[in-house]
Design an enzyme around this catalytic site. Structure first.
Site, PDB file in Angstrom:
ATOM      1  N   ASN A  81      58.032  18.932 -19.922  1.00  0.00           N
ATOM      2  CA  ASN A  81      59.182  18.780 -18.805  1.00  0.00           C
ATOM      3  C   ASN A  81      60.465  17.537 -19.530  1.00  0.00           C
ATOM      4  OD1 ASN A  81      60.149  17.157 -16.312  1.00  0.00           O
ATOM      5  ND2 ASN A  81      59.091  16.202 -16.070  1.00  0.00           N
ATOM      6  N   TRP A  82      61.274  18.652 -19.661  1.00  0.00           N
ATOM      7  CA  TRP A  82      62.260  17.681 -20.514  1.00  0.00           C
ATOM      8  C   TRP A  82      62.904  16.920 -19.885  1.00  0.00           C
ATOM      9  CZ3 TRP A  82      64.652  22.338 -22.689  1.00  0.00           C
ATOM     10  CH2 TRP A  82      63.730  23.432 -23.976  1.00  0.00           C
ATOM     11  N   LYS A  83      62.966  16.257 -18.772  1.00  0.00           N
ATOM     12  CA  LYS A  83      63.589  15.494 -17.224  1.00  0.00           C
ATOM     13  C   LYS A  83      65.183  15.992 -17.652  1.00  0.00           C
ATOM     14  CE  LYS A  83      59.533  12.887 -17.947  1.00  0.00           C
ATOM     15  NZ  LYS A  83      58.732  11.527 -17.995  1.00  0.00           N
ATOM     16  N   HIS A 125      56.816  15.203  -9.195  1.00  0.00           N
ATOM     17  CA  HIS A 125      56.790  14.121  -9.705  1.00  0.00           C
ATOM     18  C   HIS A 125      57.475  12.519  -9.935  1.00  0.00           C
ATOM     19  CE1 HIS A 125      58.404  12.207 -14.127  1.00  0.00           C
ATOM     20  NE2 HIS A 125      56.850  12.934 -14.430  1.00  0.00           N
ATOM     21  N   GLU A 171      58.868  10.250 -11.143  1.00  0.00           N
ATOM     22  CA  GLU A 171      60.614   9.976 -10.858  1.00  0.00           C
ATOM     23  C   GLU A 171      60.557  10.804  -9.407  1.00  0.00           C
ATOM     24  OE1 GLU A 171      60.633  11.298 -15.133  1.00  0.00           O
ATOM     25  OE2 GLU A 171      59.835   9.558 -15.656  1.00  0.00           O
ATOM     26  N   GLU A 177      49.175  12.218 -14.012  1.00  0.00           N
ATOM     27  CA  GLU A 177      50.397  11.505 -14.828  1.00  0.00           C
ATOM     28  C   GLU A 177      49.941  10.191 -13.609  1.00  0.00           C
ATOM     29  OE1 GLU A 177      52.737  13.550 -16.817  1.00  0.00           O
ATOM     30  OE2 GLU A 177      53.509  13.506 -14.699  1.00  0.00           O
ATOM     31  N   GLY A 194      56.405   7.391 -20.070  1.00  0.00           N
ATOM     32  CA  GLY A 194      57.236   7.031 -20.821  1.00  0.00           C
ATOM     33  C   GLY A 194      57.244   5.570 -21.479  1.00  0.00           C
ATOM     34  N   GLY A 249      56.360  14.884 -21.770  1.00  0.00           N
ATOM     35  CA  GLY A 249      57.811  14.585 -21.518  1.00  0.00           C
ATOM     36  C   GLY A 249      57.808  14.256 -22.709  1.00  0.00           C
ATOM     37  N   GLY A 250      58.481  12.668 -23.464  1.00  0.00           N
ATOM     38  CA  GLY A 250      58.881  12.422 -24.713  1.00  0.00           C
ATOM     39  C   GLY A 250      58.923  13.524 -25.830  1.00  0.00           C
TER      40      GLY A 250
HETATM   41  P1  PGA Z   1      55.996  10.576 -21.447  1.00  0.00           P
HETATM   42  O1  PGA Z   1      56.817  11.358 -19.952  1.00  0.00           O
HETATM   43  O2  PGA Z   1      55.745  11.831 -22.056  1.00  0.00           O
HETATM   44  O3  PGA Z   1      57.222  10.454 -21.758  1.00  0.00           O
HETATM   45  O4  PGA Z   1      55.014   9.762 -20.953  1.00  0.00           O
HETATM   46  C1  PGA Z   1      55.574  12.642 -19.346  1.00  0.00           C
HETATM   47  C2  PGA Z   1      55.605  12.217 -17.826  1.00  0.00           C
HETATM   48  O5  PGA Z   1      55.955  12.117 -17.341  1.00  0.00           O
HETATM   49  O6  PGA Z   1      55.925  13.965 -17.120  1.00  0.00           O
END
Ligand code: PGA
Length: 250
Positions: free
Chosen positions: A9-11, A94, A96, A166, A172, A233-234
């Site tokens: 997930n590149w956000k 998600h 966020e 998650e 993050g 994510g990261g």
């Molecule tokens: P993260 O994010 O690996 O940076 O913790 C995961 C996500 O939000 O899907």
């Protein structure tokens, strides 16, 4: 036997040109992957990324979709638009989106139903905040997010649903749930799916783990019986980190 599903997930990261060149190199280096591989760039990157990975085993997903077919919804993107450019998968719910954009379980459910009606595959994210975990509400929260999120989804359509667990406090932050804690939540979620759809569907549902997944912790997480992949994510933003995660079972 459930096949591992590793998603990036590149956000809100990478410009279209950065995303396309990264995706091309990723697809070359992941061509022998034993896992299912997906990347989710931003909307504006999708057309270039789809072209960059055409003919490879990399799936391209959107990070969101609207719950209407078309119309006066300024700033939104429809499932038909995504499908027209070759994107058939979407991440929904998600944390966020829940946290910063006020998405409720009911709203996420409306998107799930509409995306399914449009023929899309879905990664439905669920997970508790630290406060919810510490107050003993973990199971109630997961049960609500899973059962409301999937409300009205047929057993047949469960083939198109992946669930991503998650824990919000692990996203993050560099904090990962211990493999045992993650496994407990995954087993619980599979139980909720079983209560709704029966054991066949539950046994075939892919449940990804997400939250600070890195090359150093991925193997132990994936070794848990109810963890069937990762939503990263990261660490999905660099090949140095994402490739070892994709190749974690080689
Ligand atoms: P993260 O994010 O690996 O940076 O913790 C995961 C996500 O939000 O899907």
């Amino acid at each position: 036997m459930r096949k591992l599903y590793i998603a990036g997930n590149w956000k809100m990261n990478k410009t279209p040109s950065e995303a396309a060149s990264f995706a091309k190199e990723l697809a070359e280096k992941a061509s022998d992957a034993k896992v299912k591989v997906m990347i989710a760039p931003t909307f504006v990157c999708l057309p270039d990324v789809v072209k960059a990975v055409k003919g490879t085993n990399v799936i391209v997903a959107a990070q969101n979709v609207n719950d209407h077919k078309s119309g006066a919804y300024t700033g939104e993107v429809s499932a038909d638009m995504l499908k027209d450019i070759g994107v058939n998968t979407v991440i929904l719910g998600h944390s966020e989106r829940r946290q910063y954009y006020g998405e409720t379980d009911e709203f996420i459910n409306a998107k799930v139903l509409f995306a399914l009606e449009s023929g899309m595959d879905i990664v439905l994210c669920v997970g508790e905040t630290l406060e919810e975990r510490e107050s003993g509400a973990l199971e109630d929260v997961l049960k609500r997010q899973v059962s409301v999120g999937l409300s009205g989804v047929s057993a047949e359509n469960m083939k198109k649903i992946t669930i991503a667990y998650e824990p919000v406090w692990a996203i993050g932050t560099g904090k990962t749930a211990t493999p045992a804690d993650a496994e407990a939540s995954h087993a619980f979620i599979r139980g909720v799916v079983k209560d709704i759809y029966g054991s066949d569907v539950a046994e075939n549902t892919i449940i990804q783990y997400g939250g600070s997944v890195k090359p150093a912790n991925v193997k132990e997480l994936m070794a848990q019986p109810d963890i069937d992949g990762a939503l990263v994510g990261g660490a999905s933003l660099t090949l140095e980190q994402f490739l070892p995660i994709i190749h974690c079972v080689d």
